[in-house]
Design a protein around this motif. Structure first.
Motif, PDB file in Angstrom:
ATOM      1  N   ALA A  71     -12.633   4.484  36.927  1.00 24.15           N
ATOM      2  CA  ALA A  71     -12.511   5.423  35.975  1.00 24.15           C
ATOM      3  C   ALA A  71     -12.353   4.903  34.424  1.00 24.15           C
ATOM      4  CB  ALA A  71     -11.227   6.128  36.097  1.00 24.15           C
ATOM      5  N   GLY A  72     -12.319   5.779  33.667  1.00 19.64           N
ATOM      6  CA  GLY A  72     -12.337   5.013  32.167  1.00 19.64           C
ATOM      7  C   GLY A  72     -13.569   4.586  31.696  1.00 19.64           C
ATOM      8  N   VAL A  73     -14.303   5.755  31.455  1.00 18.97           N
ATOM      9  CA  VAL A  73     -15.731   5.701  31.039  1.00 18.97           C
ATOM     10  C   VAL A  73     -15.968   5.028  29.574  1.00 18.97           C
ATOM     11  CG1 VAL A  73     -15.945   7.730  30.069  1.00 18.97           C
ATOM     12  CG2 VAL A  73     -17.884   6.848  30.887  1.00 18.97           C
ATOM     13  N   VAL A  74     -14.941   5.305  28.816  1.00 14.74           N
ATOM     14  CA  VAL A  74     -14.685   4.545  27.439  1.00 14.74           C
ATOM     15  C   VAL A  74     -14.826   2.903  27.479  1.00 14.74           C
ATOM     16  CG1 VAL A  74     -13.669   4.551  25.141  1.00 14.74           C
ATOM     17  CG2 VAL A  74     -13.816   6.528  26.257  1.00 14.74           C
ATOM     18  N   ALA A  75     -13.911   2.482  28.227  1.00 17.16           N
ATOM     19  CA  ALA A  75     -13.381   1.130  28.439  1.00 17.16           C
ATOM     20  C   ALA A  75     -14.810   0.413  29.015  1.00 17.16           C
ATOM     21  CB  ALA A  75     -12.322   0.860  29.143  1.00 17.16           C
ATOM     22  N   ILE A  76     -15.319   1.126  30.095  1.00 21.30           N
ATOM     23  CA  ILE A  76     -16.477   0.633  31.037  1.00 21.30           C
ATOM     24  C   ILE A  76     -17.740   0.488  29.984  1.00 21.30           C
ATOM     25  CG2 ILE A  76     -17.789   1.259  32.723  1.00 21.30           C
ATOM     26  CD1 ILE A  76     -15.733   2.482  34.193  1.00 21.30           C
ATOM     27  N   PHE A  77     -17.898   1.439  29.292  1.00 19.95           N
ATOM     28  CA  PHE A  77     -19.252   1.507  28.386  1.00 19.95           C
ATOM     29  C   PHE A  77     -19.058   0.401  27.049  1.00 19.95           C
ATOM     30  CE2 PHE A  77     -20.891   5.954  28.804  1.00 19.95           C
ATOM     31  CZ  PHE A  77     -21.390   5.828  29.842  1.00 19.95           C
ATOM     32  N   ILE A  78     -17.875   0.324  26.644  1.00 20.91           N
ATOM     33  CA  ILE A  78     -17.708  -0.731  25.446  1.00 20.91           C
ATOM     34  C   ILE A  78     -17.864  -2.266  26.166  1.00 20.91           C
ATOM     35  CG2 ILE A  78     -15.978  -1.665  23.938  1.00 20.91           C
ATOM     36  CD1 ILE A  78     -14.612   1.144  23.624  1.00 20.91           C
TER      37      ILE A  78
END
Ligand SMILES: NC(=O)c1ccc[n+]([C@@H]2O[C@H](COP(=O)([O-])OP(=O)(O)OC[C@H]3O[C@@H](n4cnc5c(N)ncnc54)[C@H](O)[C@@H]3O)[C@@H](O)[C@H]2O)c1
Length: 309
Positions: free
Chosen positions: A183-190
């Motif tokens: 989970a944590g799409v923001v951290a993964i994308f960044i």
């Protein structure tokens, strides 16, 4: 005032612990470092590396006698909860009951529980927001455990008069979020964009989520130490953003030029989630202050530096 933060080595719990210490609270952290990191723990707090399921937790309560407990420790991986529902329930349900039994025995004044508006409510139609009385329809064992713990908190309140506040978070993002989790799409994308790797979008990217910055979640937790007695409160922003739009915003901030990989949508994933936060606004005297553009820019900066700002 002394506060025990379970999961205080994790993403939200460590941000909260830092803020509580700044406010002058005496902070005690319990975490087994399953996903949390030792470097997240504020050296001004007292750290016990322990599992919330451990029977010896009673010695810690006896020694520390916390006034408040902020319960953030959990198995948070939805897919793992599907693959290993027994383990998930052991940590999220039995571990929580272990905490609550100690709270009861040692006279804890208040328990603040990190629940999830993102997994408790079912599909929220376009243009609508889920209030706290929106039907609960968790579709994963993880979501079921959150609902189950909410019921236990009600039981402890009705039976023993133990106060609680249930905070139902939307999708939280910000510094220290694990970029390698499920989970944590923001951290993964960044993390991917900074490494010039192509992020993957599941489905067509039209899924909408309510993204709330961890700083605002921390503020809600501070208010919940004195307000919102025995209430369930949504903590979000009432603004939804599609995964595609999130990708574009991060692309712009980072200067990433590649297109995302599109792959099959994940079974059981909601199309839209959006929380109505009017109850938290009025009962906690709280409102989110950070808009997504600012929150994302700060989070990118954090990951660029590879450490705290
Ligand atoms: N991040 C979100 O968007 C979000 C949304 C809704 C609810 N929540 C809830 O907020 C809480 C914190 O989530 P987070 O995103 O910071 O996750 P996280 O994984 O960073 O934090 C959870 C912490 O709990 C610890 N932990 C796990 N199992 C434990 C055990 N058996 N004993 C002791 N410690 C244990 C982990 O080591 C970790 O430090 C969780 O309860 C989660 O369900 C998070």
């Amino acid at each position: 005032m002394k506060i025990l933060v379970t999961g205080g080595a994790g993403f939200i719990g460590s941000n909260l612990s830092d803020r509580l210490i700044k406010e002058g609270y005496d902070v005690v952290v319990v975490d087994n470092l399953a996903s949390g990191r030792i470097e997240n723990i504020n050296p001004k707090g007292r750290f016990y590396q322990m599992d919330i399921r451990d029977k010896n937790l009673s010695f810690l309560f006896e020694k520390e006698r916390p006034d408040f407990v902020s319960h953030h420790a959990a198995q948070i991986d939805v897919r793992k909860s599907v693959a290993e529902p027994i383990f998930d329930a052991e940590v999220n349900v039995l571990g929580t009951i272990n905490i609550l039994e100690n709270c009861r025995k040692y006279g804890v004044k208040r328990v603040v529980f990190a629940s999830s508006g993102g997994v408790l409510y079912g599909e929220v139609e376009k243009g609508k927001k889920a209030k706290e009385d929106f039907p609960t329809r968790p579709i994963s064992p993880y979501g079921i455990t959150k609902l189950c713990v909410e019921k236990y908190l009600e039981f402890y309140q009705e039976t023993y008069g133990m106060n609680h506040v249930i905070l139902r978070y939307a999708n939280v993002y910000g510094r220290r979020q694990d970029p390698f989790g499920e989970a944590g799409v923001v951290a993964i994308f960044i993390q991917k964009m900074l490494k010039k790797e192509t992020p993957t979008i599941f489905g067509d990217g039209s899924q909408e989520r309510d993204y709330v910055c961890v700083d605002d979640v921390v503020e809600a937790n501070l208010s919940a130490l004195s307000k919102g007695d025995n209430c369930k409160l949504n903590i979000g922003t009432e603004v939804t953003t599609s995964v595609q739009e999130l990708f574009l915003q991060l692309q712009k901030i980072i200067g990433f030029t590649k297109e995302p990989n599109l792959t099959q949508e994940r079974p059981g994933e909601l199309q839209r989630s959006c929380l109505d936060i009017s109850k938290a606004k009025s009962l906690l005297d709280w409102a989110p202050k950070k808009n997504l553009a600012k929150g994302l820019a700060e989070t990118v900066e954090y990951f660029r530096k590879g450490s705290d700002i």
